[in-house]
Design an enzyme around this catalytic site. Structure first.
Site, PDB file in Angstrom:
ATOM      1  N   LYS A  20       3.891  10.117   6.698  1.00 28.65           N
ATOM      2  CA  LYS A  20       5.042  10.490   5.877  1.00 28.65           C
ATOM      3  C   LYS A  20       5.140  12.020   5.777  1.00 28.65           C
ATOM      4  O   LYS A  20       4.222  12.743   6.195  1.00 28.65           O
ATOM      5  CB  LYS A  20       4.913   9.841   4.499  1.00 28.65           C
ATOM      6  CG  LYS A  20       4.783   8.298   4.546  1.00 28.65           C
ATOM      7  CD  LYS A  20       5.045   7.696   3.157  1.00 28.65           C
ATOM      8  CE  LYS A  20       4.134   6.548   2.845  1.00 28.65           C
ATOM      9  NZ  LYS A  20       4.361   5.976   1.502  1.00 28.65           N
ATOM     10  N   TYR A  60      12.281   0.712   3.373  1.00 29.69           N
ATOM     11  CA  TYR A  60      11.695   0.339   2.072  1.00 29.69           C
ATOM     12  C   TYR A  60      12.568  -0.634   1.289  1.00 29.69           C
ATOM     13  O   TYR A  60      12.458  -0.709   0.067  1.00 29.69           O
ATOM     14  CB  TYR A  60      11.440   1.609   1.250  1.00 29.69           C
ATOM     15  CG  TYR A  60      10.145   2.307   1.610  1.00 29.69           C
ATOM     16  CD1 TYR A  60       8.931   1.615   1.615  1.00 29.69           C
ATOM     17  CD2 TYR A  60      10.118   3.666   1.921  1.00 29.69           C
ATOM     18  CE1 TYR A  60       7.731   2.248   1.925  1.00 29.69           C
ATOM     19  CE2 TYR A  60       8.915   4.316   2.229  1.00 29.69           C
ATOM     20  CZ  TYR A  60       7.728   3.589   2.227  1.00 29.69           C
ATOM     21  OH  TYR A  60       6.540   4.219   2.542  1.00 29.69           O
ATOM     22  N   ASN A 123       1.354   9.585  -0.816  1.00 29.53           N
ATOM     23  CA  ASN A 123       0.158   8.925  -0.285  1.00 29.53           C
ATOM     24  C   ASN A 123       0.061   8.948   1.237  1.00 29.53           C
ATOM     25  O   ASN A 123      -0.610   8.127   1.855  1.00 29.53           O
ATOM     26  CB  ASN A 123      -0.001   7.514  -0.868  1.00 29.53           C
ATOM     27  CG  ASN A 123       1.154   6.607  -0.495  1.00 29.53           C
ATOM     28  OD1 ASN A 123       2.044   6.993   0.273  1.00 29.53           O
ATOM     29  ND2 ASN A 123       1.143   5.396  -1.015  1.00 29.53           N
ATOM     30  N   HIS A 126       2.088   5.325   5.926  1.00 26.49           N
ATOM     31  CA  HIS A 126       2.540   3.934   5.775  1.00 26.49           C
ATOM     32  C   HIS A 126       1.902   3.072   6.855  1.00 26.49           C
ATOM     33  O   HIS A 126       1.738   3.522   7.985  1.00 26.49           O
ATOM     34  CB  HIS A 126       4.065   3.845   5.929  1.00 26.49           C
ATOM     35  CG  HIS A 126       4.551   2.435   6.128  1.00 26.49           C
ATOM     36  ND1 HIS A 126       4.783   1.573   5.076  1.00 26.49           N
ATOM     37  CD2 HIS A 126       4.774   1.709   7.263  1.00 26.49           C
ATOM     38  CE1 HIS A 126       5.160   0.386   5.560  1.00 26.49           C
ATOM     39  NE2 HIS A 126       5.159   0.451   6.886  1.00 26.49           N
ATOM     40  N   GLU A 137       9.559  -3.727  11.164  1.00 28.38           N
ATOM     41  CA  GLU A 137       9.501  -2.264  11.130  1.00 28.38           C
ATOM     42  C   GLU A 137       9.522  -1.659  12.533  1.00 28.38           C
ATOM     43  O   GLU A 137      10.184  -0.646  12.766  1.00 28.38           O
ATOM     44  CB  GLU A 137       8.258  -1.821  10.348  1.00 28.38           C
ATOM     45  CG  GLU A 137       8.388  -2.138   8.856  1.00 28.38           C
ATOM     46  CD  GLU A 137       7.066  -2.088   8.094  1.00 28.38           C
ATOM     47  OE1 GLU A 137       6.030  -1.709   8.681  1.00 28.38           O
ATOM     48  OE2 GLU A 137       7.064  -2.459   6.901  1.00 28.38           O
TER      49      GLU A 137
HETATM   50  P1  GDP Z   1       2.034   0.488   0.472  1.00 21.62           P
HETATM   51  O1  GDP Z   1       2.367  -0.726   1.284  1.00 21.62           O
HETATM   52  O2  GDP Z   1       0.568   0.618   0.177  1.00 21.62           O
HETATM   53  O3  GDP Z   1       2.583   1.751   1.079  1.00 21.62           O
HETATM   54  O4  GDP Z   1       2.700   0.310  -0.964  1.00 21.62           O
HETATM   55  P2  GDP Z   1       4.053  -0.419  -1.436  1.00 21.62           P
HETATM   56  O5  GDP Z   1       4.674  -1.201  -0.308  1.00 21.62           O
HETATM   57  O6  GDP Z   1       3.757  -1.156  -2.690  1.00 21.62           O
HETATM   58  O7  GDP Z   1       4.993   0.796  -1.822  1.00 21.62           O
HETATM   59  C1  GDP Z   1       5.621   1.548  -0.807  1.00 21.62           C
HETATM   60  C2  GDP Z   1       5.504   3.004  -1.138  1.00 21.62           C
HETATM   61  O8  GDP Z   1       6.228   3.270  -2.324  1.00 21.62           O
HETATM   62  C3  GDP Z   1       4.075   3.475  -1.453  1.00 21.62           C
HETATM   63  O9  GDP Z   1       3.350   3.819  -0.291  1.00 21.62           O
HETATM   64  C4  GDP Z   1       4.331   4.661  -2.341  1.00 21.62           C
HETATM   65  O10 GDP Z   1       4.613   5.825  -1.558  1.00 21.62           O
HETATM   66  C5  GDP Z   1       5.586   4.262  -3.090  1.00 21.62           C
HETATM   67  N1  GDP Z   1       5.257   3.697  -4.397  1.00 21.62           N
HETATM   68  C6  GDP Z   1       4.734   2.478  -4.663  1.00 21.62           C
HETATM   69  N2  GDP Z   1       4.562   2.301  -5.985  1.00 21.62           N
HETATM   70  C7  GDP Z   1       4.969   3.447  -6.575  1.00 21.62           C
HETATM   71  C8  GDP Z   1       5.043   3.896  -7.925  1.00 21.62           C
HETATM   72  O11 GDP Z   1       4.675   3.195  -8.850  1.00 21.62           O
HETATM   73  N3  GDP Z   1       5.531   5.151  -8.130  1.00 21.62           N
HETATM   74  C9  GDP Z   1       5.944   5.946  -7.098  1.00 21.62           C
HETATM   75  N4  GDP Z   1       6.414   7.180  -7.372  1.00 21.62           N
HETATM   76  N5  GDP Z   1       5.890   5.566  -5.817  1.00 21.62           N
HETATM   77  C10 GDP Z   1       5.411   4.332  -5.560  1.00 21.62           C
HETATM   78 MG    MG Z   2       4.148  -1.732   1.615  1.00 14.12          MG
END
Ligand code: GDP
Ligand code: MG
Length: 160
Positions: A20, A60, A123, A126, A137
């Site tokens: 990212k 997303y 973070n 992805h 994807e």
């Molecule tokens: P991943 O699959 O581990 O990347 O996590 P998710 O699919 O749950 O969420 C997608 C992305 O959204 C994450 O990698 C984070 O960058 C962002 N994200 C998820 N939860 C949060 C949150 O509670 N706050 C914020 N600011 N970003 C979030």
């Molecule tokens: Mg995810």
């Protein structure tokens, strides 16, 4: 003895892995690629791009109702990203292990997010979370002709 038919028959799957914008601005491209390469995975597609808002939104879309979604889409489409497809046995699940937990502060040291991140919205990387999302994807980010098909020379030293 190198038996390509055996190597080919081990479960080879593909995962969409994306560095990212924060990962690029943090100078982590080489480190991240090095980890997947050294593990034994095969890079079959890679490109640097600034994704459109539309592409970032679609990527997303499962989070469309979450409060962080607009900020997430703006962040991702600010770019650039390094979009990749890595191939190998169990790369989807194991790639997620290498990446670490969504929240970097909950990620084990030694994982990418554990080693380099602090906030969940920064973070770094992805990775697809299932075969279905990987297929979705990869098709979203790459055209069929953009995936290279080849035998990795080290394959016979990685797979038995
Ligand atoms: P991943 O699959 O581990 O990347 O996590 P998710 O699919 O749950 O969420 C997608 C992305 O959204 C994450 O990698 C984070 O960058 C962002 N994200 C998820 N939860 C949060 C949150 O509670 N706050 C914020 N600011 N970003 C979030
Ligand atoms: Mg995810």
């Amino acid at each position: 003895v190198y038996a390509p038919e055996v190597y080919a028959s081990s479960v080879q799957e593909k995962s969409f892995i994306m560095i990212k914008p924060d990962g690029i601005h943090r100078g982590l491209i080489a480190d991240i690629i090095k980890r997947f390469e050294a593990k034994g995975y095969k890079l079959v597609a890679i490109k640097v791009m600034v994704p459109s808002k539309d592409l970032a939104s679609k990527h997303y879309e499962e989070h469309a109702q979450r409060p962080f979604y607009p900020g997430l889409v703006t962040f991702l489409s600010s770019g650039p990203v390094v979009a990749m497809v890595w191939e190998g046995k169990d790369v989807i699940k194991y790639g997620r292990k290498m990446i670490g937990a969504t929240n970097p502060l909950a990620s084990t040291p030694g994982t990418i997010r554990g080693d380099y991140g602090i906030d969940v919205g920064r973070n770094i990387i992805h990775g697809s979370d299932s075969v279905e999302s990987a297929q979705r994807e990869i098709a979203l980010w790459f055209g069929a002709g953009e995936l290279a098909e080849y035998d990795l020379a080290m394959g016979k030293w990685v797979y038995e």
